[in-house]
Scaffold this active site. Structure first.
Site, PDB file in Angstrom:
ATOM      1  N   ASP A  15      16.644 -45.364  11.182  1.00 17.38           N
ATOM      2  CA  ASP A  15      16.484 -45.098  10.006  1.00 17.38           C
ATOM      3  C   ASP A  15      16.699 -43.645  10.516  1.00 17.38           C
ATOM      4  OD1 ASP A  15      16.608 -44.696   6.818  1.00 17.38           O
ATOM      5  OD2 ASP A  15      15.220 -43.686   7.631  1.00 17.38           O
ATOM      6  N   GLU A  70      20.705 -44.830  13.168  1.00 16.61           N
ATOM      7  CA  GLU A  70      21.407 -44.619  11.666  1.00 16.61           C
ATOM      8  C   GLU A  70      22.008 -43.286  12.096  1.00 16.61           C
ATOM      9  OE1 GLU A  70      21.228 -43.133   6.976  1.00 16.61           O
ATOM     10  OE2 GLU A  70      19.714 -42.672   8.895  1.00 16.61           O
TER      11      GLU A  70
HETATM   12  C1  AAO Z   1      14.617 -39.855  -2.371  1.00 16.05           C
HETATM   13  C2  AAO Z   1      14.850 -38.495  -3.342  1.00 16.05           C
HETATM   14  C3  AAO Z   1      15.802 -36.838  -3.016  1.00 16.05           C
HETATM   15  C4  AAO Z   1      13.938 -36.313  -2.490  1.00 16.05           C
HETATM   16  C5  AAO Z   1      13.016 -37.876  -1.828  1.00 16.05           C
HETATM   17  C6  AAO Z   1      11.521 -37.135  -1.876  1.00 16.05           C
HETATM   18  O1  AAO Z   1      15.985 -38.799  -3.757  1.00 16.05           O
HETATM   19  O2  AAO Z   1      15.878 -36.138  -3.705  1.00 16.05           O
HETATM   20  O3  AAO Z   1      13.923 -35.424  -1.933  1.00 16.05           O
HETATM   21  O4  AAO Z   1      13.393 -38.689  -2.410  1.00 16.05           O
HETATM   22  O5  AAO Z   1      11.465 -36.739  -2.747  1.00 16.05           O
HETATM   23  C7  AAO Z   1      16.682 -42.493   0.966  1.00 16.05           C
HETATM   24  C8  AAO Z   1      18.142 -42.621  -0.790  1.00 16.05           C
HETATM   25  C9  AAO Z   1      17.029 -40.432  -0.867  1.00 16.05           C
HETATM   26  C10 AAO Z   1      15.301 -40.849  -1.017  1.00 16.05           C
HETATM   27  C11 AAO Z   1      14.866 -40.932   0.664  1.00 16.05           C
HETATM   28  C12 AAO Z   1      12.998 -41.524   0.452  1.00 16.05           C
HETATM   29  O6  AAO Z   1      19.273 -42.061  -0.513  1.00 16.05           O
HETATM   30  O7  AAO Z   1      18.379 -40.118  -1.549  1.00 16.05           O
HETATM   31  O8  AAO Z   1      14.950 -38.927  -0.939  1.00 16.05           O
HETATM   32  O9  AAO Z   1      15.055 -42.402   0.474  1.00 16.05           O
HETATM   33  O10 AAO Z   1      12.865 -41.979  -0.863  1.00 16.05           O
HETATM   34  C13 AAO Z   1      21.063 -38.066   5.261  1.00 16.05           C
HETATM   35  C14 AAO Z   1      20.208 -38.599   6.880  1.00 16.05           C
HETATM   36  C15 AAO Z   1      20.726 -40.047   6.517  1.00 16.05           C
HETATM   37  C16 AAO Z   1      20.341 -40.616   5.222  1.00 16.05           C
HETATM   38  C17 AAO Z   1      20.492 -39.578   4.179  1.00 16.05           C
HETATM   39  C18 AAO Z   1      20.614 -40.870   2.871  1.00 16.05           C
HETATM   40  O11 AAO Z   1      21.256 -38.449   7.286  1.00 16.05           O
HETATM   41  O12 AAO Z   1      19.965 -40.351   7.958  1.00 16.05           O
HETATM   42  O13 AAO Z   1      21.280 -38.927   4.292  1.00 16.05           O
HETATM   43  N1  AAO Z   1      19.916 -42.100   4.821  1.00 16.05           N
HETATM   44  C19 AAO Z   1      18.902 -42.817   5.826  1.00 16.05           C
HETATM   45  C20 AAO Z   1      18.701 -43.906   4.774  1.00 16.05           C
HETATM   46  C21 AAO Z   1      18.440 -43.242   3.246  1.00 16.05           C
HETATM   47  C22 AAO Z   1      16.972 -43.127   3.490  1.00 16.05           C
HETATM   48  C23 AAO Z   1      16.929 -41.889   4.510  1.00 16.05           C
HETATM   49  C24 AAO Z   1      17.670 -41.782   5.576  1.00 16.05           C
HETATM   50  C25 AAO Z   1      15.401 -41.307   4.113  1.00 16.05           C
HETATM   51  O14 AAO Z   1      19.873 -44.892   4.998  1.00 16.05           O
HETATM   52  O15 AAO Z   1      18.608 -44.560   3.103  1.00 16.05           O
HETATM   53  O16 AAO Z   1      17.330 -42.196   1.879  1.00 16.05           O
HETATM   54  O17 AAO Z   1      14.415 -42.288   5.190  1.00 16.05           O
HETATM   55  C26 AAO Z   1      25.901 -35.869   5.713  1.00 16.05           C
HETATM   56  C27 AAO Z   1      25.160 -35.831   6.363  1.00 16.05           C
HETATM   57  C28 AAO Z   1      24.231 -36.596   6.158  1.00 16.05           C
HETATM   58  C29 AAO Z   1      23.235 -37.116   5.224  1.00 16.05           C
HETATM   59  C30 AAO Z   1      24.233 -36.821   3.984  1.00 16.05           C
HETATM   60  C31 AAO Z   1      23.647 -36.797   2.699  1.00 16.05           C
HETATM   61  O18 AAO Z   1      26.932 -35.570   5.104  1.00 16.05           O
HETATM   62  O19 AAO Z   1      26.321 -35.626   7.691  1.00 16.05           O
HETATM   63  O20 AAO Z   1      23.534 -37.210   7.649  1.00 16.05           O
HETATM   64  O21 AAO Z   1      22.263 -38.086   5.079  1.00 16.05           O
HETATM   65  O22 AAO Z   1      24.890 -35.101   4.119  1.00 16.05           O
HETATM   66  O23 AAO Z   1      22.624 -35.914   2.984  1.00 16.05           O
HETATM   67  C32 AAO Z   1      30.877 -35.846   3.844  1.00 16.05           C
HETATM   68  C33 AAO Z   1      30.437 -35.498   4.997  1.00 16.05           C
HETATM   69  C34 AAO Z   1      29.301 -36.279   6.060  1.00 16.05           C
HETATM   70  C35 AAO Z   1      27.761 -35.969   4.296  1.00 16.05           C
HETATM   71  C36 AAO Z   1      28.217 -36.128   3.340  1.00 16.05           C
HETATM   72  C37 AAO Z   1      27.165 -35.644   2.186  1.00 16.05           C
HETATM   73  O24 AAO Z   1      31.249 -37.038   3.701  1.00 16.05           O
HETATM   74  O25 AAO Z   1      31.739 -35.602   5.727  1.00 16.05           O
HETATM   75  O26 AAO Z   1      29.020 -35.556   7.295  1.00 16.05           O
HETATM   76  O27 AAO Z   1      29.665 -35.319   2.463  1.00 16.05           O
HETATM   77  O28 AAO Z   1      27.533 -34.142   1.680  1.00 16.05           O
END
Ligand code: AAO
Length: 503
Positions: A213, A249
């Site tokens: 992850d 990931e």
């Molecule tokens: C939760 C709450 C938050 C709080 C946090 C701490 O929602 O508000 O701050 O707790 O209290 C999951 C949930 C999160 C959650 C987290 C922990 O999705 O909402 O936060 O559990 O409970 C990035 C990462 C990627 C990640 C993804 C969600 O790079 O690794 O965000 N995925 C994994 C898991 C996921 C998990 C975590 C990681 C954490 O699969 O389930 O989170 O363990 C850009 C970047 C990406 C980035 C995205 C989103 O993407 O490139 O790297 O992913 O932003 O931030 C276009 C662009 C694209 C861009 C996208 C969005 O499509 O081309 O590049 O727009 O802007």
């Protein structure tokens, strides 16, 4: 000397674990998102093994924070508190039983390893964790590991907020907090050792590999350092010297400095362009059409096939988290979804992962699903509901079980049957009717135009009678669905060798 150095270099390059360690001719894995271990054990025995699934990606098995506002979101499992095997999916005994029973029927288990961080910085203190372990996020204290303030990157991150503020700065992305999550200092040998100890515990139990992850948020060399500490797989089920399968990931849709290719030395990477582009094509957005899929794969700028883990949707982007955007197809768009998954499973590119979801009360407000947090079907005490099976083989209790949809299940079998066969006999009508074969073993036709097909295509299949495994399958030596497809008015139709159906 030169030869020795070259050999060493080659060995060094070879650590990366690209092989899923599945049994031969089982080529796809399925993500049973949020399932309980006891349900997965039963599913391996009653469904996955008989239908040729290679393995299961399970939700994070380690102890996590319990969040009550909102009430028990699925994403609490991405906030570790310790590495005890103790979650809503079950305890360690149940986990072990699952691994054993699945391995015994040739279905592998891959663990979603959340090792970039612990819980959110604002997680508070107490024992609101799935195993009751005490922690204090404010003090960075996780005694059940144990981790303390020294083990986090607070001092290393240089943004004012301590958060990742921009993705074009590779240092922020690796050293700062992702969504407020306490970022582990993986440059420290102590932290690497604790992570490896957790993973080795799982390897010794019998898991076949890991999804790493948030790999993008760790330096490739730090990942490599803890991978170097891992045991070989358990010889009860794997041959001696087998290394765990690793898929990382890394969201790389282009446009950011961090590239998936930086991680090839460790294992495969998730190819997020795959689902984003396939959704765009099938929705016919941006002037895309299926005819353009002729050079699908590397020809579309994807990572090399043998480095890719591919999927139509995942647990994040099916609900607007992560990346991929609105083009992503999910079970909510059933017809196009079946077409997308069918295309993925028929096409030779990448290692394929099928998604298996639960239904939640979607509620879009200003384009955002305000219920994107809703956790798995659960009882009033917060425990996860069992996956029940209906007489018609679908699942109850709001489990969607896409992997049991006839078209998807049959295409998983198709992929096994055509494994190793070349991509062949491409045909298209210049629009959204396309067809292709896999050597002389299988053939598939797609019609995403809104008019019927009436063509003769060269299939490459020997003369014979074939069952369409989208409308039915072969049972008792007969096709339960269509048997011929020359002028089928179907949107999706498929042809494969009659004999090949028997696996
Ligand atoms: C939760 C709450 C938050 C709080 C946090 C701490 O929602 O508000 O701050 O707790 O209290 C999951 C949930 C999160 C959650 C987290 C922990 O999705 O909402 O936060 O559990 O409970 C990035 C990462 C990627 C990640 C993804 C969600 O790079 O690794 O965000 N995925 C994994 C898991 C996921 C998990 C975590 C990681 C954490 O699969 O389930 O989170 O363990 C850009 C970047 C990406 C980035 C995205 C989103 O993407 O490139 O790297 O992913 O932003 O931030 C276009 C662009 C694209 C861009 C996208 C969005 O499509 O081309 O590049 O727009 O802007």
């Amino acid at each position: 000397m030169r030869i020795l150095l070259l050999l060493l270099a080659a060995a060094g390059l070879c650590w990366g674990q690209y092989n899923p360690n599945t049994v031969p001719k089982r080529t796809s894995i399925v993500h049973l998102f949020e399932w309980r271990w006891q349900d997965i054990a039963e599913e391996c025995e009653r469904y996955l093994a008989p239908n040729g699934f290679g393995g299961v990606q399970v939700s994070p098995p380690n102890e996590n924070i319990v969040i009550t506002n909102p009430n028990r979101p699925w994403w609490e499992r991405y906030q570790p508190i310790s590495y005890k095997i103790c979650t809503r999916s079950g305890n360690e005994e149940q986990f072990k039983d699952m691994v054993k029973r699945c391995n015994n029927v040739g279905v592998r288990i891959y663990v979603d390893a959340v090792v970039n961080h612990m819980c959110g910085a604002a997680g508070g203190s107490g024992t609101h964790s799935t195993c009751g372990s005490h922690f204090n996020a404010g003090n960075r204290d996780f005694p059940a590991v144990p981790y303390s303030g020294w083990d986090f990157n607070d001092g290393k991150c240089h943004t004012g907020s301590g958060e990742i503020e921009r993705y074009d700065d590779i240092y922020q992305v690796r050293d700062c907090r992702l969504s407020g999550l306490l970022d582990l200092a993986l440059e420290k040998d102590y932290v690497r050792s604790k992570v490896a100890e957790y993973m080795n515990h799982l390897i010794d139990i019998g898991v076949a590999g890991f999804r790493i992850d948030a790999a993008k948020h760790m330096w490739p060399g730090d990942i490599r350092a803890f991978l170097d500490k891992l045991h070989d797989l358990n010889t009860q089920w794997f041959s001696a010297g087998t290394k765990p399968f690793i898929y990382q990931e890394v969201i790389d849709l282009g446009g950011e400095p961090i590239k998936g290719s930086e991680y090839f030395g460790n294992g495969r990477v998730t190819e997020f362009k795959y689902g984003a582009k396939l959704g765009t094509v099938l929705r016919k957005w941006n002037g895309e059409k299926m005819a353009y899929l002729k050079n699908w794969g590397e020809g579309w700028g994807f990572v090399p096939s043998d480095r890719a883990l591919v999927f139509v949707d995942n647990h994040d982007n099916q609900r607007g988290h992560g990346a991929g955007g609105s083009s992503i197809l999910t079970f909510w768009d059933a017809r196009l979804y079946k077409m997308a998954v069918g295309f993925m499973l028929a096409h030779p590119y990448g290692l394929t992962r099928v998604m298996s979801s639960y239904r939640w009360p979607r509620n879009f407000q200003n384009g955002k699903d305000v219920n994107d947090w809703v956790g798995p079907p659960s009882n009033s005490d917060g425990s996860t509901k069992a996956v029940t099976i209906n007489p018609d083989t679908t699942c109850g209790n709001d489990w969607v079980c896409e992997h049991r949809w006839r078209q998807i299940r049959n295409m998983v079998i198709f992929r096994n049957v055509v494994d190793g066969e070349p991509f062949s006999n491409w045909w298209d009508n210049g629009s959204n009717q396309v067809a292709f074969g896999r050597g002389n073993k299988g053939f598939i036709i797609f019609n995403n135009d809104n008019w019927n097909m009436n063509v003769n295509v060269q299939t490459g299949l020997p003369a014979g009678t074939y069952c369409d495994v989208i409308s039915g399958q072969k049972e008792n030596n007969k096709c339960t669905g269509k048997q011929d497809f020359g002028t089928l008015p179907y949107h999706l139709s498929i042809k494969m060798m009659e004999k090949a159906r028997v696996i």
